[in-house]
Design a protein around this motif. Structure first.
Motif, PDB file in Angstrom:
ATOM      1  N   ASP A  13      22.044  42.265  26.621  1.00 42.68           N
ATOM      2  CA  ASP A  13      23.199  42.528  25.760  1.00 42.68           C
ATOM      3  C   ASP A  13      24.309  43.224  26.545  1.00 42.68           C
ATOM      4  OD1 ASP A  13      21.927  41.344  23.666  1.00 42.68           O
ATOM      5  OD2 ASP A  13      21.423  43.208  22.623  1.00 42.68           O
ATOM      6  N   ASN A  14      23.955  44.178  27.398  1.00 42.56           N
ATOM      7  CA  ASN A  14      24.968  44.883  28.185  1.00 42.56           C
ATOM      8  C   ASN A  14      25.650  43.942  29.166  1.00 42.56           C
ATOM      9  OD1 ASN A  14      24.449  47.273  26.883  1.00 42.56           O
ATOM     10  ND2 ASN A  14      23.061  48.043  28.455  1.00 42.56           N
ATOM     11  N   THR A  15      24.892  43.041  29.780  1.00 43.96           N
ATOM     12  CA  THR A  15      25.479  42.094  30.719  1.00 43.96           C
ATOM     13  C   THR A  15      26.481  41.204  29.999  1.00 43.96           C
ATOM     14  OG1 THR A  15      23.480  42.123  32.031  1.00 43.96           O
ATOM     15  CG2 THR A  15      24.948  40.267  32.368  1.00 43.96           C
ATOM     16  N   ARG A  16      26.093  40.707  28.847  1.00 42.13           N
ATOM     17  CA  ARG A  16      26.980  39.849  28.066  1.00 42.13           C
ATOM     18  C   ARG A  16      28.226  40.631  27.642  1.00 42.13           C
ATOM     19  NH1 ARG A  16      23.503  38.359  24.331  1.00 42.13           N
ATOM     20  NH2 ARG A  16      22.627  36.784  25.674  1.00 42.13           N
ATOM     21  N   GLN A  17      28.029  41.872  27.225  1.00 42.38           N
ATOM     22  CA  GLN A  17      29.149  42.708  26.797  1.00 42.38           C
ATOM     23  C   GLN A  17      30.087  42.980  27.965  1.00 42.38           C
ATOM     24  OE1 GLN A  17      29.910  43.667  23.664  1.00 42.38           O
ATOM     25  NE2 GLN A  17      31.788  44.522  24.487  1.00 42.38           N
ATOM     26  N   ASP A  21      33.976  42.077  28.092  1.00 41.59           N
ATOM     27  CA  ASP A  21      34.977  43.117  28.347  1.00 41.59           C
ATOM     28  C   ASP A  21      35.849  42.752  29.541  1.00 41.59           C
ATOM     29  OD1 ASP A  21      33.985  44.606  26.241  1.00 41.59           O
ATOM     30  OD2 ASP A  21      32.907  46.038  27.520  1.00 41.59           O
ATOM     31  N   TYR A  22      35.222  42.257  30.615  1.00 46.00           N
ATOM     32  CA  TYR A  22      35.996  41.886  31.800  1.00 46.00           C
ATOM     33  C   TYR A  22      36.991  40.779  31.467  1.00 46.00           C
ATOM     34  CZ  TYR A  22      37.538  40.317  36.281  1.00 46.00           C
ATOM     35  OH  TYR A  22      38.363  39.976  37.325  1.00 46.00           O
ATOM     36  N   ASN A  23      36.535  39.733  30.775  1.00 44.72           N
ATOM     37  CA  ASN A  23      37.421  38.616  30.438  1.00 44.72           C
ATOM     38  C   ASN A  23      38.566  39.065  29.537  1.00 44.72           C
ATOM     39  OD1 ASN A  23      35.912  36.862  31.970  1.00 44.72           O
ATOM     40  ND2 ASN A  23      34.762  36.059  30.248  1.00 44.72           N
ATOM     41  N   THR A  24      38.285  39.954  28.591  1.00 46.36           N
ATOM     42  CA  THR A  24      39.341  40.491  27.714  1.00 46.36           C
ATOM     43  C   THR A  24      40.335  41.305  28.530  1.00 46.36           C
ATOM     44  OG1 THR A  24      37.858  40.524  25.814  1.00 46.36           O
ATOM     45  CG2 THR A  24      39.800  41.959  25.710  1.00 46.36           C
ATOM     46  N   ASN A  25      39.838  42.155  29.414  1.00 42.58           N
ATOM     47  CA  ASN A  25      40.723  42.965  30.254  1.00 42.58           C
ATOM     48  C   ASN A  25      41.563  42.093  31.184  1.00 42.58           C
ATOM     49  OD1 ASN A  25      39.790  45.329  29.092  1.00 42.58           O
ATOM     50  ND2 ASN A  25      38.292  45.719  30.697  1.00 42.58           N
ATOM     51  N   ASN A  49      37.395  43.042  42.254  1.00 45.21           N
ATOM     52  CA  ASN A  49      36.150  42.632  41.607  1.00 45.21           C
ATOM     53  C   ASN A  49      35.606  41.292  42.111  1.00 45.21           C
ATOM     54  OD1 ASN A  49      35.605  44.762  39.570  1.00 45.21           O
ATOM     55  ND2 ASN A  49      37.687  44.227  38.958  1.00 45.21           N
ATOM     56  N   PHE A  50      36.234  40.726  43.159  1.00 45.30           N
ATOM     57  CA  PHE A  50      35.787  39.460  43.744  1.00 45.30           C
ATOM     58  C   PHE A  50      35.690  38.363  42.683  1.00 45.30           C
ATOM     59  CE2 PHE A  50      33.969  42.966  46.203  1.00 45.30           C
ATOM     60  CZ  PHE A  50      34.494  42.695  47.457  1.00 45.30           C
ATOM     61  N   SER A  67      35.861  32.410  34.839  1.00 39.28           N
ATOM     62  CA  SER A  67      35.858  33.552  35.745  1.00 39.28           C
ATOM     63  C   SER A  67      34.716  33.342  36.725  1.00 39.28           C
ATOM     64  CB  SER A  67      35.681  34.858  34.975  1.00 39.28           C
ATOM     65  OG  SER A  67      35.789  35.959  35.843  1.00 39.28           O
ATOM     66  N   TYR A  68      35.066  33.199  37.993  1.00 34.49           N
ATOM     67  CA  TYR A  68      34.087  32.866  39.024  1.00 34.49           C
ATOM     68  C   TYR A  68      33.987  33.983  40.064  1.00 34.49           C
ATOM     69  CZ  TYR A  68      34.839  27.989  37.474  1.00 34.49           C
ATOM     70  OH  TYR A  68      34.952  26.826  36.764  1.00 34.49           O
TER      71      TYR A  68
END
Length: 161
Positions: A13-17, A21-25, A49-50, A67-68
């Protein structure tokens, strides 16, 4: 199997979150910078963040598409920062030097998006991602380099920061 899912539920769940969060940011970042593109796509390379982030839409209305994880230039040969546009494309290069990098898309001069490095027999020579070790190009998993090669048209804006 259910036991394992319960045991690792919080980790998954944390990985998915974190990905969400990264994609939203990332989406909020590009929309706050008034970036525009001559095409319906925009690429933002997040050096810290590569990540190669691909958006579809238009100025101030970009939506996160992909996002790659990527590899960027090492300290002595850094990936150039700035605003560029995609140019020529090709299937592969490097054969005369004993390797192949697949599905290249130019973004500035000799700087390219391309696959990780393969030996001529098809085996992986250097598959590392998420590091600073290239000569300035942006390396991606072969399937991700191919997605860019297949889908991103010439004159798409590329922002590298």
């Amino acid at each position: 199997m259910k036991f394992l899912k319960k045991l690792f539920k919080n980790k998954f769940d944390n990985t998915r979150q974190n990905k969400t969060d990264y994609n939203t940011n990332a989406k909020n970042y590009v929309n706050s910078k008034n970036f525009s593109s001559k095409t319906k796509y925009l690429i933002w390379v997040d050096l810290k963040n590569f990540k190669v982030n691909i958006f579809s839409g238009s100025k101030n209305n970009w939506k996160s598409l992909k996002s790659y994880l990527c590899t960027i230039g090492k300290i002595s040969t850094p990936t150039p920062k700035g605003k560029f546009t995609t140019g020529i494309k090709g299937l592969y290069f490097g054969v005369n030097k004993g390797y192949k990098c697949w599905y290249y898309t130019q973004f500035k001069g000799n700087y390219l998006f391309h696959s990780i490095i393969y030996n001529l027999d098809g085996s992986v020579r250097d598959g590392r991602l998420g590091m600073a070790l290239s000569d300035g190009c942006i390396r991606l998993a072969k399937i991700n380099a191919k997605w860019i090669w297949d889908n991103i048209p010439r004159d798409t804006t590329v922002v590298i920061s």
